[in-house]
Write an enzyme that holds these catalytic residues in place. Structure first.
Site, short mmCIF file in Angstrom:
data_model
loop_
_atom_site.label_atom_id
_atom_site.label_comp_id
_atom_site.label_asym_id
_atom_site.label_seq_id
_atom_site.Cartn_x
_atom_site.Cartn_y
_atom_site.Cartn_z
N GLU A 1 0.83 -1.20 0.00
CA GLU A 1 0.00 0.00 0.00
C GLU A 1 0.86 1.25 0.00
O GLU A 1 0.47 2.29 -0.52
CB GLU A 1 -0.94 0.00 1.21
CG GLU A 1 -2.08 1.00 1.10
CD GLU A 1 -3.13 0.81 2.18
OE1 GLU A 1 -4.28 0.46 1.85
OE2 GLU A 1 -2.80 1.01 3.37
N HIS B 1 7.12 -27.29 1.87
CA HIS B 1 6.28 -28.37 1.36
C HIS B 1 5.13 -27.80 0.52
O HIS B 1 4.14 -28.48 0.29
CB HIS B 1 5.73 -29.19 2.52
CG HIS B 1 6.81 -29.84 3.33
ND1 HIS B 1 7.29 -31.11 3.06
CD2 HIS B 1 7.53 -29.38 4.38
CE1 HIS B 1 8.25 -31.40 3.93
NE2 HIS B 1 8.42 -30.38 4.74
N LYS C 1 -13.38 2.36 -3.38
CA LYS C 1 -14.54 2.74 -2.57
C LYS C 1 -15.57 3.50 -3.40
O LYS C 1 -16.78 3.28 -3.29
CB LYS C 1 -14.09 3.59 -1.38
CG LYS C 1 -13.30 2.85 -0.32
CD LYS C 1 -12.89 3.80 0.78
CE LYS C 1 -12.04 3.09 1.84
NZ LYS C 1 -11.59 4.03 2.89
#
Length: 532
Positions: free
Chosen positions: A322, A351, A457
């Site tokens: 960010e 793994h 937004k």
């Protein structure tokens, strides 16, 4: 380079902080003396800009704001007496409030002490507290913490389900700087409803952390919530862990916040040194710059070999991405900068995706995090093989992975902590906060705003407004409509795909309309009012 040459390079570039007992090793990043010399002028500028930032200069020019998270652990550096006092008062208020909660001076509404903590926040208001809780909370904390960090209804139900029968002993903290961020606001509405249904007074269980004068602060004061703590204008969400946002949940869980602050302050002092080789954050920033050619061309894979630090990569994702993921530099040039971060923990990841790291695309570098102390003092480690403990295996696998990657041309950085405690975690947070700030200066981007978040937004708001229009039309609609007809009725043919998403979601949740036909053939669907 043979093993003895690598050893010499390790010794030449190893950073060690004797007070914090923290090591930073960049020897497995391939760089030349010429590259280091070429960066010195850029670092001179970065050090000067950081000094100005700490002195109170406007370091977030896009929003005209100071950037003061370093003051939180060194109030004496704050540019005004008012800021210094506000910081000190906040820490004391956090400690006092936590003590009153722990001893029952502030009781739950039904009597007795609070036993649960429901934390509502998003972004930095959740990622930092989650990381610190996982890293430092005792096995039997004074309050058991639960997080709502999304606007997922099923997520609300799951968290509230775990608190069934315990709402009367649950302290609810709502964190939102602006006071109207949708995710925590939505969670607040749903949690308030749960308290009403349970017949429990919500205000007697509620705390706000928010900006002065925000809508959330007004609600908290009008309704008589237990407490309101400040989020200062000059502290961003992703650098708020040493503000009330991070200190309050830590203190409520019994974590030593003074040690956390002291570790951060000690690291801040070390990363204030205007000399590349003697500044651990500058060494990290240099490694990032060189390995990614100043363009973030390689991802940072974070591998802490400690279960307690498993959430560190998620915390770093926000702090790094960010801050550095910006379309334009400070001069207004389009640059599309960034640095991708992902990871989980060792040895689990060996793994999982380390196979690709070793043999596949060479588009990354690794940050190993080693912790020297295997377990809490006084707990013996049994041998799982002759003269070998589980902790020895963990250390051996870290060293082996580091070596195997380097031998195949894969670079890495290694951070070594003495143990996982409040002091070392505070130092680790501060180290990366400064490294991000210095790197941002190297590439000349504003690390302290997030216009891309705001764009999302605004787009979401437009979708919700269109949904309201759809619902209004369907309430008045007598017959069926196709998607093109609905789009025409709403005068938005260019938004037909958005309409399809909206009506599909509304039907799935039993609201106002039904879809007739094959959902895989959107243009053939019939949209009908839902029968009453």
């Amino acid at each position: 380079m043979d093993s003895l040459q690598l050893w010499q390079r390790y010794c030449d570039w190893l950073y060690y902080h004797p007070e914090l007992e923290i090591f930073v090793d960049i020897s497995r990043i391939r760089f030349t003396p010429a590259q280091v010399e070429a960066l010195r002028p850029l670092f001179a500028r970065a050090f000067a800009e950081m000094q100005a930032l700490e002195a109170g200069a406007i370091a977030n020019p896009d929003e005209g704001r100071q950037v003061g998270h370093y003051w939180l652990r060194a109030p004496e550096l704050a540019p005004t007496a008012e800021i210094r006092q506000a910081i000190q008062d906040c820490v004391e208020q956090v400690e006092s409030f936590a003590k009153k909660i722990h001893c029952g001076t502030i009781p739950a509404s039904g009597g007795g002490r609070f036993t649960e903590l429901l934390w509502i926040g998003i972004g930095g208001s959740a990622l930092g507290p989650q990381f610190v809780a996982e890293a430092l909370a005792p096995l039997q904390p004074p309050l058991n913490i639960h997080f709502i960090d999304n606007t997922d209804p099923d997520g609300f139900d799951r968290v509230l389900g775990r608190l069934a029968g315990k709402l009367g002993q649950t302290l609810v903290v709502v964190t939102s700087k602006s006071g109207n961020t949708p995710e925590p606001r939505n969670a607040l509405v749903e949690v308030e409803l749960a308290y009403r249904k349970a017949g429990i007074p919500f205000s007697a269980h509620a705390v706000a952390i928010t900006g002065p004068g925000s809508q959330l602060e007004q609600q908290a004061r009008q309704e008589g919530w237990l407490a309101v703590f400040p989020i200062f204008d000059w502290v961003g969400g992703r650098t708020s862990e040493t503000s009330a946002v991070g200190l309050l949940p830590a203190a409520l869980q019994g974590i030593d916040i003074r040690a956390l602050l002291a570790g951060a302050a000690t690291m801040d002092k070390a990363t204030r040194v205007p000399h590349l080789e003697r500044n651990p954050a500058a060494l990290l920033a240099m490694a990032w710059y060189i390995v990614g050619e100043g363009r973030g061309r390689k991802d940072m894979v974070v591998l802490p070999y400690k279960d307690r630090l498993a959430l560190f990569s998620r915390y770093l994702q926000q702090l790094v991405m960010e801050s550095l993921g910006k379309s334009h530099d400070l001069q207004g040039n389009r640059v599309e900068q960034g640095l991708t971060v992902y990871g989980n923990k060792g040895t689990t990841d060996q793994h999982a995706y380390v196979q690709q790291l070793r043999d596949g695309l060479n588009n990354f570098f690794v940050t190993f995090i080693e912790v020297l102390q295997d377990r809490e003092p006084g707990i013996p480690s049994p041998f799982v093989e002759p003269e070998v403990t589980s902790g020895d295996y963990l250390d051996g696998l870290l060293q082996g992975t580091r070596q195997a990657l380097y031998e195949n041309g894969r670079d890495s950085v290694t951070i070594t902590l003495p143990r996982v405690d409040a002091r070392s975690v505070g130092a680790l947070i501060a180290l990366y906060e400064r490294a991000v700030g210095l790197y941002a200066s190297l590439i000349q981007v504003n690390a302290y705003h997030q216009p891309g978040v705001e764009a999302g937004k605004k787009a979401a708001s437009a979708v919700l407004q269109l949904q309201r229009q759809v619902l209004e039309v369907m309430r008045e609609q007598k017959g069926s409509l196709t998607l093109p007809q609905l789009a025409e009725k709403l005068s938005c043919p260019e938004r037909i795909e958005t309409l399809y998403w909206i009506v599909r979601h509304l039907q799935a949740n039993g609201r106002s309309l039904v879809l007739v036909g094959d959902p895989g053939r959107p243009l053939e669907l019939s949209i009908q009012p839902r029968p009453a």
